[in-house]
Each structure stands twice: as C-alpha cells, then as structure tokens.
Scaffold this motif. Structure first.
Motif, PDB file in Angstrom:
ATOM      1  N   TYR A   4     163.508  40.698   3.922  1.00 21.04           N
ATOM      2  CA  TYR A   4     163.337  41.600   5.057  1.00 21.04           C
ATOM      3  C   TYR A   4     164.546  42.512   5.177  1.00 21.04           C
ATOM      4  O   TYR A   4     165.685  42.084   4.973  1.00 21.04           O
ATOM      5  N   VAL A   5     164.296  43.785   5.492  1.00 17.06           N
ATOM      6  CA  VAL A   5     165.353  44.754   5.737  1.00 17.06           C
ATOM      7  C   VAL A   5     165.034  45.400   7.082  1.00 17.06           C
ATOM      8  O   VAL A   5     163.946  45.951   7.269  1.00 17.06           O
ATOM      9  N   LEU A   6     165.968  45.340   8.008  1.00 14.51           N
ATOM     10  CA  LEU A   6     165.786  45.886   9.362  1.00 14.51           C
ATOM     11  C   LEU A   6     164.523  45.347  10.023  1.00 14.51           C
ATOM     12  O   LEU A   6     163.817  46.073  10.730  1.00 14.51           O
ATOM     13  N   GLY A   7     164.202  44.104   9.771  1.00 16.80           N
ATOM     14  CA  GLY A   7     163.054  43.470  10.388  1.00 16.80           C
ATOM     15  C   GLY A   7     161.717  43.800   9.749  1.00 16.80           C
ATOM     16  O   GLY A   7     160.672  43.387  10.238  1.00 16.80           O
ATOM     17  N   MET A   8     161.722  44.573   8.666  1.00 22.29           N
ATOM     18  CA  MET A   8     160.478  44.942   7.981  1.00 22.29           C
ATOM     19  C   MET A   8     160.469  44.313   6.592  1.00 22.29           C
ATOM     20  O   MET A   8     161.524  44.167   5.979  1.00 22.29           O
ATOM     21  N   PRO A   9     159.293  43.963   6.091  1.00 22.42           N
ATOM     22  CA  PRO A   9     159.228  43.531   4.699  1.00 22.42           C
ATOM     23  C   PRO A   9     159.760  44.642   3.787  1.00 22.42           C
ATOM     24  O   PRO A   9     159.668  45.824   4.118  1.00 22.42           O
ATOM     25  N   PHE A  10     160.331  44.251   2.667  1.00 21.59           N
ATOM     26  CA  PHE A  10     161.002  45.217   1.807  1.00 21.59           C
ATOM     27  C   PHE A  10     160.084  46.360   1.381  1.00 21.59           C
ATOM     28  O   PHE A  10     160.506  47.512   1.345  1.00 21.59           O
ATOM     29  N   ASN A  11     158.811  46.061   1.050  1.00 19.91           N
ATOM     30  CA  ASN A  11     157.905  47.132   0.612  1.00 19.91           C
ATOM     31  C   ASN A  11     157.689  48.169   1.707  1.00 19.91           C
ATOM     32  O   ASN A  11     157.679  49.371   1.438  1.00 19.91           O
ATOM     33  N   LEU A  12     157.521  47.707   2.944  1.00 22.56           N
ATOM     34  CA  LEU A  12     157.337  48.636   4.060  1.00 22.56           C
ATOM     35  C   LEU A  12     158.614  49.424   4.303  1.00 22.56           C
ATOM     36  O   LEU A  12     158.571  50.636   4.534  1.00 22.56           O
ATOM     37  N   PHE A  13     159.763  48.763   4.251  1.00 26.33           N
ATOM     38  CA  PHE A  13     161.042  49.455   4.409  1.00 26.33           C
ATOM     39  C   PHE A  13     161.211  50.528   3.340  1.00 26.33           C
ATOM     40  O   PHE A  13     161.652  51.637   3.634  1.00 26.33           O
ATOM     41  N   TRP A  14     160.856  50.226   2.102  1.00 27.22           N
ATOM     42  CA  TRP A  14     160.973  51.175   0.995  1.00 27.22           C
ATOM     43  C   TRP A  14     160.146  52.428   1.275  1.00 27.22           C
ATOM     44  O   TRP A  14     160.624  53.551   1.094  1.00 27.22           O
ATOM     45  N   LEU A  15     158.902  52.251   1.724  1.00 28.44           N
ATOM     46  CA  LEU A  15     158.047  53.402   2.023  1.00 28.44           C
ATOM     47  C   LEU A  15     158.583  54.211   3.199  1.00 28.44           C
ATOM     48  O   LEU A  15     158.640  55.448   3.140  1.00 28.44           O
ATOM     49  N   VAL A  16     158.994  53.534   4.269  1.00 30.74           N
ATOM     50  CA  VAL A  16     159.530  54.229   5.438  1.00 30.74           C
ATOM     51  C   VAL A  16     160.799  54.980   5.068  1.00 30.74           C
ATOM     52  O   VAL A  16     161.009  56.125   5.499  1.00 30.74           O
ATOM     53  N   MET A  17     161.664  54.363   4.271  1.00 37.23           N
ATOM     54  CA  MET A  17     162.910  55.017   3.861  1.00 37.23           C
ATOM     55  C   MET A  17     162.617  56.313   3.122  1.00 37.23           C
ATOM     56  O   MET A  17     163.243  57.336   3.379  1.00 37.23           O
TER      57      MET A  17
END
Length: 42
Positions: A4-17
């Motif tokens: 988890y990164v910033l409370g989001m699963p890594f895949n979701l964080f990657w897309l949002v980033m």
C-alpha cells in the motif's frame, strides 16, 4: 500481500500518480505555449 502507498493499493496509486503527473505536465505546457497568450489582438 498487496503493498500500500498512501493508503491505496500500489496499482491504484500508480494510475493516480500518472494521471496527476500528466495533468500537471499538460498544464505547464499550456501555460508556456506562446499560442495561448492573450496579448494577441486578432
């Protein structure tokens, strides 16, 4: 186990980033583009 990164699963964080980075990059390019200057009297 999902990292988890910033409370989001890594895949979701990657897309949002990438959405945020691309939006910021496009905003900077838009601001720097001479074709978008309002001083032009056409």
């Amino acid at each position: 186990m999902t990292p988890y990164v910033l409370g989001m699963p890594f895949n979701l964080f990657w897309l949002v980033m990438w959405v945020v980075l691309i939006s910021a990059t496009m905003a900077v390019i838009y601001r720097l583009d001479p074709a978008n200057r309002e001083e032009q009297s056409s």
